[in-house]
Motif scaffolding. Structure first.
Motif, PDB file in Angstrom:
ATOM      1  N   GLY A 130      -0.184   8.530  10.290  1.00  0.00           N
ATOM      2  CA  GLY A 130       0.384   8.545  11.630  1.00  0.00           C
ATOM      3  C   GLY A 130       1.600   7.663  11.797  1.00  0.00           C
ATOM      4  O   GLY A 130       2.353   7.785  12.760  1.00  0.00           O
ATOM      5  N   SER A 131       1.799   6.716  10.873  1.00  0.00           N
ATOM      6  CA  SER A 131       2.973   5.861  10.919  1.00  0.00           C
ATOM      7  C   SER A 131       3.870   6.195   9.743  1.00  0.00           C
ATOM      8  O   SER A 131       3.489   6.946   8.853  1.00  0.00           O
ATOM      9  CB  SER A 131       2.578   4.379  10.858  1.00  0.00           C
ATOM     10  OG  SER A 131       2.017   4.085   9.602  1.00  0.00           O
ATOM     11  N   ARG A 132       5.057   5.650   9.742  1.00  0.00           N
ATOM     12  CA  ARG A 132       5.923   5.868   8.594  1.00  0.00           C
ATOM     13  C   ARG A 132       5.264   5.306   7.345  1.00  0.00           C
ATOM     14  O   ARG A 132       4.778   4.194   7.347  1.00  0.00           O
ATOM     15  CB  ARG A 132       7.264   5.176   8.833  1.00  0.00           C
ATOM     16  CG  ARG A 132       8.260   5.363   7.677  1.00  0.00           C
ATOM     17  CD  ARG A 132       9.515   4.588   7.966  1.00  0.00           C
ATOM     18  NE  ARG A 132      10.449   4.717   6.857  1.00  0.00           N
ATOM     19  CZ  ARG A 132      11.602   4.032   6.792  1.00  0.00           C
ATOM     20  NH1 ARG A 132      11.928   3.201   7.749  1.00  0.00           N
ATOM     21  NH2 ARG A 132      12.416   4.190   5.779  1.00  0.00           N
ATOM     22  N   SER A 133       5.210   6.104   6.297  1.00  0.00           N
ATOM     23  CA  SER A 133       4.542   5.670   5.070  1.00  0.00           C
ATOM     24  C   SER A 133       5.194   4.409   4.528  1.00  0.00           C
ATOM     25  O   SER A 133       6.405   4.290   4.487  1.00  0.00           O
ATOM     26  CB  SER A 133       4.613   6.777   4.024  1.00  0.00           C
ATOM     27  OG  SER A 133       4.173   6.301   2.777  1.00  0.00           O
ATOM     28  N   LEU A 134       4.351   3.480   4.076  1.00  0.00           N
ATOM     29  CA  LEU A 134       4.882   2.259   3.482  1.00  0.00           C
ATOM     30  C   LEU A 134       5.713   2.581   2.248  1.00  0.00           C
ATOM     31  O   LEU A 134       6.669   1.883   1.935  1.00  0.00           O
ATOM     32  CB  LEU A 134       3.743   1.311   3.117  1.00  0.00           C
ATOM     33  CG  LEU A 134       4.150  -0.032   2.512  1.00  0.00           C
ATOM     34  CD1 LEU A 134       5.012  -0.816   3.486  1.00  0.00           C
ATOM     35  CD2 LEU A 134       2.934  -0.840   2.123  1.00  0.00           C
ATOM     36  N   ALA A 135       5.348   3.657   1.556  1.00  0.00           N
ATOM     37  CA  ALA A 135       6.093   4.033   0.363  1.00  0.00           C
ATOM     38  C   ALA A 135       7.541   4.368   0.686  1.00  0.00           C
ATOM     39  O   ALA A 135       8.419   4.296  -0.164  1.00  0.00           O
ATOM     40  CB  ALA A 135       5.426   5.220  -0.327  1.00  0.00           C
ATOM     41  N   GLU A 136       7.825   4.756   1.943  1.00  0.00           N
ATOM     42  CA  GLU A 136       9.201   5.040   2.342  1.00  0.00           C
ATOM     43  C   GLU A 136       9.968   3.748   2.627  1.00  0.00           C
ATOM     44  O   GLU A 136      11.197   3.739   2.624  1.00  0.00           O
ATOM     45  CB  GLU A 136       9.214   5.923   3.591  1.00  0.00           C
ATOM     46  CG  GLU A 136       8.577   7.293   3.384  1.00  0.00           C
ATOM     47  CD  GLU A 136       8.551   8.077   4.673  1.00  0.00           C
ATOM     48  OE1 GLU A 136       9.327   7.741   5.594  1.00  0.00           O
ATOM     49  OE2 GLU A 136       7.755   9.027   4.789  1.00  0.00           O
ATOM     50  N   THR A 137       9.240   2.684   2.897  1.00  0.00           N
ATOM     51  CA  THR A 137       9.868   1.415   3.227  1.00  0.00           C
ATOM     52  C   THR A 137       9.968   0.510   2.011  1.00  0.00           C
ATOM     53  O   THR A 137      10.966  -0.156   1.790  1.00  0.00           O
ATOM     54  CB  THR A 137       9.050   0.697   4.330  1.00  0.00           C
ATOM     55  OG1 THR A 137       8.894   1.594   5.425  1.00  0.00           O
ATOM     56  CG2 THR A 137       9.755  -0.560   4.800  1.00  0.00           C
ATOM     57  N   LEU A 138       8.910   0.488   1.215  1.00  0.00           N
ATOM     58  CA  LEU A 138       8.849  -0.370   0.035  1.00  0.00           C
ATOM     59  C   LEU A 138       8.308   0.433  -1.138  1.00  0.00           C
ATOM     60  O   LEU A 138       7.590   1.400  -0.956  1.00  0.00           O
ATOM     61  CB  LEU A 138       7.892  -1.553   0.285  1.00  0.00           C
ATOM     62  CG  LEU A 138       8.200  -2.485   1.447  1.00  0.00           C
ATOM     63  CD1 LEU A 138       7.005  -3.386   1.673  1.00  0.00           C
ATOM     64  CD2 LEU A 138       9.435  -3.308   1.164  1.00  0.00           C
ATOM     65  N   GLU A 139       8.635   0.022  -2.328  1.00  0.00           N
ATOM     66  CA  GLU A 139       8.015   0.583  -3.519  1.00  0.00           C
ATOM     67  C   GLU A 139       6.658  -0.084  -3.688  1.00  0.00           C
ATOM     68  O   GLU A 139       6.579  -1.273  -3.980  1.00  0.00           O
ATOM     69  CB  GLU A 139       8.886   0.330  -4.744  1.00  0.00           C
ATOM     70  CG  GLU A 139       9.925   1.389  -5.001  1.00  0.00           C
ATOM     71  CD  GLU A 139       9.308   2.731  -5.384  1.00  0.00           C
ATOM     72  OE1 GLU A 139       8.165   2.745  -5.891  1.00  0.00           O
ATOM     73  OE2 GLU A 139       9.955   3.751  -5.138  1.00  0.00           O
ATOM     74  N   LEU A 140       5.587   0.676  -3.507  1.00  0.00           N
ATOM     75  CA  LEU A 140       4.257   0.081  -3.596  1.00  0.00           C
ATOM     76  C   LEU A 140       3.939  -0.430  -4.988  1.00  0.00           C
ATOM     77  O   LEU A 140       3.040  -1.256  -5.163  1.00  0.00           O
ATOM     78  CB  LEU A 140       3.205   1.111  -3.171  1.00  0.00           C
ATOM     79  CG  LEU A 140       3.019   1.276  -1.666  1.00  0.00           C
ATOM     80  CD1 LEU A 140       2.041   2.396  -1.377  1.00  0.00           C
ATOM     81  CD2 LEU A 140       2.537  -0.017  -1.038  1.00  0.00           C
ATOM     82  N   THR A 141       4.636   0.088  -5.999  1.00  0.00           N
ATOM     83  CA  THR A 141       4.404  -0.405  -7.356  1.00  0.00           C
ATOM     84  C   THR A 141       5.519  -1.341  -7.808  1.00  0.00           C
ATOM     85  O   THR A 141       5.751  -1.516  -9.001  1.00  0.00           O
ATOM     86  CB  THR A 141       4.270   0.776  -8.339  1.00  0.00           C
ATOM     87  OG1 THR A 141       5.419   1.622  -8.224  1.00  0.00           O
ATOM     88  CG2 THR A 141       3.015   1.580  -8.059  1.00  0.00           C
ATOM     89  N   ALA A 142       6.227  -1.954  -6.845  1.00  0.00           N
ATOM     90  CA  ALA A 142       7.272  -2.925  -7.168  1.00  0.00           C
ATOM     91  C   ALA A 142       6.637  -4.176  -7.764  1.00  0.00           C
ATOM     92  O   ALA A 142       5.456  -4.475  -7.535  1.00  0.00           O
ATOM     93  CB  ALA A 142       8.075  -3.280  -5.922  1.00  0.00           C
ATOM     94  N   GLU A 143       7.442  -4.925  -8.504  1.00  0.00           N
ATOM     95  CA  GLU A 143       6.913  -6.049  -9.275  1.00  0.00           C
ATOM     96  C   GLU A 143       6.128  -7.071  -8.456  1.00  0.00           C
ATOM     97  O   GLU A 143       5.050  -7.499  -8.886  1.00  0.00           O
ATOM     98  CB  GLU A 143       8.050  -6.743 -10.037  1.00  0.00           C
ATOM     99  CG  GLU A 143       8.833  -5.824 -10.958  1.00  0.00           C
ATOM    100  CD  GLU A 143       7.943  -5.016 -11.888  1.00  0.00           C
ATOM    101  OE1 GLU A 143       6.993  -5.596 -12.455  1.00  0.00           O
ATOM    102  OE2 GLU A 143       8.194  -3.817 -12.051  1.00  0.00           O
ATOM    103  N   PRO A 144       6.612  -7.527  -7.285  1.00  0.00           N
ATOM    104  CA  PRO A 144       5.830  -8.546  -6.561  1.00  0.00           C
ATOM    105  C   PRO A 144       4.443  -8.062  -6.163  1.00  0.00           C
ATOM    106  O   PRO A 144       3.483  -8.841  -6.179  1.00  0.00           O
ATOM    107  CB  PRO A 144       6.685  -8.832  -5.315  1.00  0.00           C
ATOM    108  CG  PRO A 144       8.062  -8.384  -5.677  1.00  0.00           C
ATOM    109  CD  PRO A 144       7.877  -7.216  -6.578  1.00  0.00           C
TER     110      PRO A 144
END
Length: 238
Positions: A130-144
């Motif tokens: 229902g909200s903008r996917s976090l994957a569109e905002t951040l890379e969920l598999t990014a290093e941090p």
């Protein structure tokens, strides 16, 4: 205004400012307040709508103060996510009923993590459809993010690998990255709407088996061998 105690390059304490806040804050406390304020904004508006100005108002500081600690909105959202990863993974790992059993525990980790979304306003804002996917905002598999999850899950994976339950040639950090990517699938439709039992069968067959094959599993824990009930939509697509 009240001076904030900071440090210069030589390690000496130097003055700084925390907006109009009357409390004496160090940098760690300032970041904690901004992250908490961002979480409250996310719960109200979701990832696609929060602005730096709103976070500043919520935290009771100036806009420039927010930029002193975070370059942009994405950094704020990432900080919220990382703070929640530590709390969530600590709880999930400590609650595993059979941490010595890789096959059972991998499935439990997936299901427990996805269950944390429901009923939590911030997690729902970050992950639900229902909200903008976090994957569109951040890379969920990014290093941090991978680093944060690996700190908690890495010791378990290493114990299972050394005990012969996981393939010996696995790169454990990359295994964590792959598990996180697979977790995004489970949190998305249609999988997100499945019953717990159906999710467990899916994870056992298509995720756990990639790490713990029948030859590596402890006796009696090779995972389901019967058919998984998955809707066949081929007739509808013709």
């Amino acid at each position: 205004m009240t001076v904030v105690a900071g440090q210069d390059g030589a390690g000496q304490r130097t003055p700084g400012w925390w907006g109009n806040d009357s409390a004496l804050l160090d940098d760690e406390e300032a970041r904690r307040r901004l992250v908490a304020a961002t979480g409250r904004c996310l719960a109200r508006r979701g990832t696609s709508r929060i602005r730096i100005e709103e976070v500043a108002v919520e935290a009771g500081v100036s806009r420039s103060t927010v930029y002193r600690y975070f370059k942009n909105r994405n950094e704020l959202i990432l900080a919220v996510l990382l703070s929640r990863v530590d709390v969530a993974m600590t709880g999930v790992i400590s609650s595993l009923p059979r941490p010595e059993d890789a096959a059972a525990s991998i499935c439990d980790v997936f299901l427990k993590c996805t269950d944390l979304i429901n009923g939590d306003a911030v997690n729902e804002a970050l992950f639900t459809a229902g909200s903008r996917s976090l994957a569109e905002t951040l890379e969920l598999t990014a290093e941090p993010i991978v680093d944060a999850v690996y700190r908690h899950l890495g010791p378990l994976l290493r114990r299972w690998r050394d005990g012969g339950q996981l393939a010996a040639d696995l790169d454990l950090r990359e295994t964590v990255r792959w598990m996180m990517a697979a977790g995004v699938i489970i949190m998305s439709p249609p999988w997100s709407g499945w019953s717990p039992a159906r999710k467990r069968a899916f994870v056992d067959r298509y995720i756990t088996r990639a790490l713990v094959g029948p030859a590596l599993s402890p006796p009696g824990n090779a995972g389901p061998t019967g058919p998984l009930s998955v809707p066949d939509n081929r007739a509808e697509q013709k």
